[in-house]
Design a protein around this motif. Structure first.
Motif, PDB file in Angstrom:
ATOM      1  N   LYS A 225      59.974   9.008 -41.101  1.00  0.00           N
ATOM      2  CA  LYS A 225      58.922   9.535 -41.399  1.00  0.00           C
ATOM      3  C   LYS A 225      57.882   7.727 -42.143  1.00  0.00           C
ATOM      4  CE  LYS A 225      59.793  13.038 -43.463  1.00  0.00           C
ATOM      5  NZ  LYS A 225      59.563  14.315 -44.370  1.00  0.00           N
ATOM      6  N   LEU A 292      51.002  12.690 -39.158  1.00  0.00           N
ATOM      7  CA  LEU A 292      52.627  11.606 -39.169  1.00  0.00           C
ATOM      8  C   LEU A 292      52.930  12.311 -37.605  1.00  0.00           C
ATOM      9  CD1 LEU A 292      54.620  13.286 -42.438  1.00  0.00           C
ATOM     10  CD2 LEU A 292      54.436  11.323 -41.488  1.00  0.00           C
ATOM     11  N   GLY A 322      56.236  15.970 -40.728  1.00  0.00           N
ATOM     12  CA  GLY A 322      56.881  15.428 -39.128  1.00  0.00           C
ATOM     13  C   GLY A 322      56.351  15.548 -37.807  1.00  0.00           C
TER      14      GLY A 322
END
Length: 366
Positions: A225, A292, A322
């Motif tokens: 990430k 993200l 994420g």
């Protein structure tokens, strides 16, 4: 908060060496926590599904040090080697070392041992499937196995509670990976037994529709990430919408508690998707801001909405911190939804990769 209950009692036993292996699951939060204070105290309560196939298997070999090498003074570093998926991982050691420093008051016996830790995941590391949750909870269960060897009077209930307490000090979400199928972490006035210090199994009777609930994780992005969860949590300290968000999350825990008991799937879908989007809205509106989600994350979300409308389905999505999408649906829809995922959603995943999972019951000793 009463943390004294978790300080290890002195033991007359002396064990020269021991080895324990635990398989502990990841979890997916339905009501999210985003924002915390030290030491790892959540700003709001959260509820998660415990997963089954997304797990970490960890073995810790304990070798008691000689008297000359034994260290128990406050502030000393614990002695351990760390191997991840068969390879020595020095870059992972600082986080684990910090974890051991945080728990030294509660597990001082650890400093009397040289530890060799072997760990492996059933899913890609750092890809939004809460690898820290399963990884830290597995270490915590191994430590509690050693403590039980040193003090056999400990009850299983206490072992699980302390393991959750310890795991939380390494990763907040790890507190929700000891038991299942639904776990609440964070003090909440309407959840009996809830605590900021550890996760507790959802204490009320769960409607049968949530038995064997399905979670297919679409691996949109398997890479690291761009912004870690730790950094994201810290950005909530000065976030303009933080207090409103914490209030909303706690209200959603109340709503979800009722939904889990009455089985209202339409309400479940609405609340879970709203929570996922709100989590990412906090990222979009922090300073510095970040995203993200990936383009394919949004493609998948829109496809899920279309499918649900066309088929009167109870499919829904949620997101962790994420890009990957967790597709949630009741078991009775498994055949049709899995066909939809294979035919229409897999193409949005890296190398068409996705993981079929289901809710489960927590840590397992191997």
């Amino acid at each position: 908060m009463d943390t004294a209950q978790f300080i290890s009692k002195s033991s007359i036993k002396s064990i020269e060496k021991a080895s324990f292996t635990w398989q502990t699951p990841s979890n997916i939060a339905l009501v999210k926590y985003w924002g915390k204070s030290n030491p790892q105290i959540p700003k709001n309560a959260s509820i998660s599904f415990t997963l089954n196939n997304c797990h970490t298997i960890t073995t810790i070999d304990f070798q008691r040090k000689s008297n000359a090498d034994r260290v128990s003074e406050t502030g000393k570093l614990v002695d351990f080697d760390l191997f991840f998926e068969g390879k020595r991982k020095e870059e992972f050691k600082p986080k684990i070392a910090e974890f051991f420093t945080r728990i030294q008051e509660y597990c001082p016996f650890v400093f009397g041992y040289k530890m060799t830790i072997h760990s492996e995941n059933s899913f890609p590391h750092s890809s939004g499937i809460a690898s820290s949750a399963s990884g830290l909870s597995a270490i915590a269960m191994c430590l509690m196995s050693l403590e039980f060897k040193l003090n056999s009077e400990l009850s299983q209930e206490f072992i699980n509670k302390k393991a959750s307490f310890l795991a939380r000090l390494g990763s907040g979400s790890a507190s929700r990976s000891i038991e299942g199928p639904l776990v609440v972490w964070g003090k909440h006035s309407e959840i009996e037994g809830s605590s900021d210090l550890f996760g507790v199994p959802f204490p009320y009777k769960i409607h049968s529709v949530f038995n064997k609930y399905q979670d297919v994780i679409l691996l949109v992005d398997k890479g690291e990430k761009q912004v870690s969860s730790t950094v994201g949590h810290n950005l909530m300290h000065n976030h303009p919408y933080a207090e409103t968000r914490f209030k909303q999350a706690n209200e959603n825990v109340t709503k979800l508690s009722k939904i889990l008991q009455n089985g209202n799937l339409k309400a479940f879908v609405n609340l879970v998707e709203s929570e996922a989007l709100t989590l990412h809205a906090m990222m979009l509106t922090s300073n510095p801001y970040f995203i993200l989600m990936k383009p394919n994350t949004l493609e998948i979300i829109n496809k899920i909405w279309e499918y649900r409308l066309e088929n009167n389905s109870n499919i829904c999505f949620t997101l962790d911190a994420g890009a990957n999408v967790h597709v949630l649906f009741p078991e009775e829809e498994k055949e049709n939804v899995c066909q939809f995922i294979e035919n229409q959603l897999a193409k949005y995943c890296q190398k068409n990769h996705y993981i079929c999972d289901t809710v489960s019951f927590g840590a397992t000793k191997l």
